[in-house]
Design an enzyme around this catalytic site. Structure first.
Site, mmCIF file in Angstrom:
data_model
loop_
_atom_site.group_PDB
_atom_site.id
_atom_site.type_symbol
_atom_site.label_atom_id
_atom_site.label_comp_id
_atom_site.label_asym_id
_atom_site.label_seq_id
_atom_site.Cartn_x
_atom_site.Cartn_y
_atom_site.Cartn_z
ATOM 1 N N ARG A 39 6.867 35.799 -26.156
ATOM 2 C CA ARG A 39 6.713 34.530 -26.905
ATOM 3 C C ARG A 39 4.907 34.697 -27.306
ATOM 4 O O ARG A 39 4.559 33.520 -27.205
ATOM 5 C CB ARG A 39 7.067 33.107 -26.369
ATOM 6 N N SER A 93 12.454 25.475 -27.444
ATOM 7 C CA SER A 93 11.984 25.240 -26.298
ATOM 8 C C SER A 93 10.310 25.022 -25.958
ATOM 9 O O SER A 93 9.698 25.376 -26.693
ATOM 10 C CB SER A 93 12.280 26.648 -25.644
ATOM 11 N N GLU A 100 5.480 26.575 -24.766
ATOM 12 C CA GLU A 100 5.612 28.001 -25.531
ATOM 13 C C GLU A 100 5.313 27.053 -27.175
ATOM 14 O O GLU A 100 4.704 27.872 -27.716
ATOM 15 C CB GLU A 100 7.295 27.920 -25.706
HETATM 16 C C1 LIG Z 1 15.941 23.804 -33.394
HETATM 17 C C2 LIG Z 1 14.921 24.770 -32.884
HETATM 18 C C3 LIG Z 1 15.407 26.009 -32.273
HETATM 19 C C4 LIG Z 1 14.491 26.863 -31.919
HETATM 20 N N1 LIG Z 1 14.769 28.139 -31.412
HETATM 21 C C5 LIG Z 1 13.946 29.066 -31.285
HETATM 22 C C6 LIG Z 1 14.525 30.429 -30.662
HETATM 23 O O1 LIG Z 1 15.583 30.547 -30.438
HETATM 24 N N2 LIG Z 1 13.598 31.438 -30.535
HETATM 25 C C7 LIG Z 1 12.133 31.173 -30.776
HETATM 26 O O2 LIG Z 1 11.326 32.382 -30.625
HETATM 27 N N3 LIG Z 1 11.750 30.022 -31.300
HETATM 28 C C8 LIG Z 1 12.745 29.008 -31.505
HETATM 29 N N4 LIG Z 1 12.364 27.842 -32.222
HETATM 30 C C9 LIG Z 1 10.811 27.564 -32.374
HETATM 31 C C10 LIG Z 1 10.272 28.077 -33.909
HETATM 32 O O3 LIG Z 1 11.186 27.773 -34.693
HETATM 33 C C11 LIG Z 1 9.692 29.572 -34.012
HETATM 34 O O4 LIG Z 1 8.618 29.660 -32.845
HETATM 35 C C12 LIG Z 1 9.259 29.601 -35.396
HETATM 36 O O5 LIG Z 1 9.113 31.166 -35.341
HETATM 37 C C13 LIG Z 1 7.879 29.142 -35.627
HETATM 38 O O6 LIG Z 1 7.578 29.198 -37.114
HETATM 39 P P1 LIG Z 1 6.821 28.383 -38.007
HETATM 40 O O7 LIG Z 1 6.690 28.655 -39.271
HETATM 41 O O8 LIG Z 1 7.664 27.051 -37.537
HETATM 42 O O9 LIG Z 1 5.680 28.113 -37.110
HETATM 43 P P2 LIG Z 1 4.431 26.865 -37.061
HETATM 44 O O10 LIG Z 1 5.254 25.608 -36.100
HETATM 45 O O11 LIG Z 1 4.176 26.195 -38.444
HETATM 46 O O12 LIG Z 1 3.257 27.557 -36.264
HETATM 47 C C14 LIG Z 1 3.337 27.776 -35.023
HETATM 48 C C15 LIG Z 1 1.891 28.728 -34.731
HETATM 49 O O13 LIG Z 1 1.895 29.979 -35.550
HETATM 50 C C16 LIG Z 1 0.589 29.592 -36.366
HETATM 51 N N5 LIG Z 1 1.004 30.318 -37.699
HETATM 52 C C17 LIG Z 1 2.047 29.886 -38.429
HETATM 53 N N6 LIG Z 1 2.028 30.576 -39.326
HETATM 54 C C18 LIG Z 1 0.899 31.731 -39.240
HETATM 55 C C19 LIG Z 1 0.468 32.629 -40.187
HETATM 56 N N7 LIG Z 1 1.000 33.014 -41.538
HETATM 57 N N8 LIG Z 1 -0.573 33.172 -39.844
HETATM 58 C C20 LIG Z 1 -0.987 33.081 -38.659
HETATM 59 N N9 LIG Z 1 -0.666 31.947 -37.763
HETATM 60 C C21 LIG Z 1 0.175 31.307 -38.119
HETATM 61 C C22 LIG Z 1 0.406 28.231 -36.383
HETATM 62 O O14 LIG Z 1 -0.949 28.009 -36.627
HETATM 63 C C23 LIG Z 1 0.786 27.881 -35.129
HETATM 64 O O15 LIG Z 1 -0.137 28.302 -33.971
HETATM 65 C C24 LIG Z 1 13.070 26.854 -32.416
HETATM 66 C C25 LIG Z 1 12.539 25.640 -32.788
HETATM 67 C C26 LIG Z 1 13.525 24.713 -33.393
HETATM 68 C C27 LIG Z 1 13.184 23.334 -33.835
#
Ligand SMILES: Cc1cc2nc3c(=O)[nH]c(=O)nc-3n(C[C@H](O)[C@H](O)[C@H](O)COP(=O)(O)OP(=O)(O)OC[C@H]3O[C@@H](n4cnc5c(N)ncnc54)[C@H](O)[C@@H]3O)c2cc1C
Length: 299
Positions: A172, A220, A290
């Protein structure tokens, strides 16, 4: 002289004082002072240049599914990646921009019979967010499919091409947090689309049976500490179902905090602190979040 507001107002999709509760899966968070939604690498550079010129901090926001934003909001520029969403296929490779939803990658992979990322089914984020946190399951991570990543360094506006094995991916985490992840190339393998759909359905079924899918959460909340599962520790500590304000430890999965309707980010933050304190006291283990925190959570 042109101000920050004037400059950003000219950016497509830009706005001021935008409530971030509409942009996070927790459904909480105060306003962004400025918001920009660049649609090309050139526009991304312009936004970073403006931030530098006007001394504004920035927050990169994908789909907000791994993020807790303070109720006071973010006093700077929130850079939305949702307009950077092109996905292309070249031979066995998928090239995608950072704002591409993971669901789009999955659909493209299935329609081109390219397997290897079925385990991402049900993760609601963007490609950029997934790379930064090396999203995946217990034993499958997106980093395994990454061939190369095009990043922009916000300070110098230099664009670099980083090979997958140079990105310092770990559990992660990655070494990409200081960059703007612009685009990535995933290496996949020929696969049977029926078999891919079956794997994706199985993954979804497992999620639905064990996670509060459909609730307002960010997945998580804590990383698993070495040799243990955060959810099991929280459950054994008696906190499954525990509520604080509108935030609740999910009765379905103790490592998920859900917004039951009226939660503030502060409720979620305080519940996280309560969990960490109890786990430290009961097991002498410090849980590492996380999810990412943005903005000011001080008193
Ligand atoms: C119901 C649910 C289930 C989930 N299951 C999982 C799972 O099984 N496994 C898992 O790993 N995660 C899981 N997640 C968490 C999440 O979906 C992932 O971590 C996802 O990859 C985050 O992407 P995001 O675009 O929403 O990031 P954001 O929440 O928008 O950003 C997260 C971080 O990444 C940075 N960021 C985003 N885009 C960029 C970019 N282009 N360049 C630099 N930094 C950037 C942001 O600044 C922030 O610090 C889950 C979430 C939910 C709600």
């Amino acid at each position: 002289m042109e101000g920050m507001g004037d400059l950003l107002r000219r950016m497509p999709g830009s706005r001021e004082n935008v409530p971030l509760s509409g942009y996070t899966s927790f459904g909480t968070g105060g306003p962004a002072r400025y918001m920009a939604a660049p649609g090309s690498l050139q526009e991304v550079k312009e936004v970073f240049l403006a931030c530098r010129q006007y001394g504004q901090p920035y927050l990169i926001l994908g789909r907000g599914t791994n993020l807790l934003v303070s109720d006071r909001g973010f006093q700077g520029v929130v850079i939305l990646t949702c307009r950077l969403n092109s996905v292309f296929v070249r031979e066995n490779r998928i090239l995608c921009e950072c704002g591409s939803p993971i669901t789009s990658l999955m659909k493209t992979a299935v329609s081109h019979c390219l397997g290897g990322i079925e385990f991402l089914a049900g993760i609601p984020g963007s490609a950029g967010g997934a790379l930064v946190s090396n999203a995946g399951l217990k034993d499958h991570w997106i980093s395994r499919a990454v061939r190369e990543i095009y990043v922009l360094y916000p300070e110098s506006l230099e664009v670099k091409n980083i090979k997958g094995d140079e990105a310092a991916f770990g559990y992660r985490k990655s070494g990409l947090a200081d960059y703007f992840v612009y685009r990535t190339v995933l290496n996949l393998s020929p696969a049977d689309p029926g078999e891919m759909r079956r794997k994706m359905r199985d993954n979804m079924r497992r999620r639905i049976s064990s996670q509060p899918i459909g609730s307002m959460s960010a997945g998580s909340v804590f990383k698993n500490p070495p040799g243990a599962f955060a959810g099991q520790l929280i459950e054994k500590a008696g906190l499954k179902g525990y509520s604080l304000g509108g935030a609740r430890v999910s009765p379905k999965h103790a490592n998920f905090i859900v917004n039951t309707g009226g939660a503030t980010s502060r409720d979620i933050y305080l519940l996280m602190s309560k969990i960490r304190e109890k786990i430290r006291k009961d097991y002498n283990i410090t849980l590492e979040p996380e999810i990412k925190l943005a903005g000011d959570f001080g008193e």
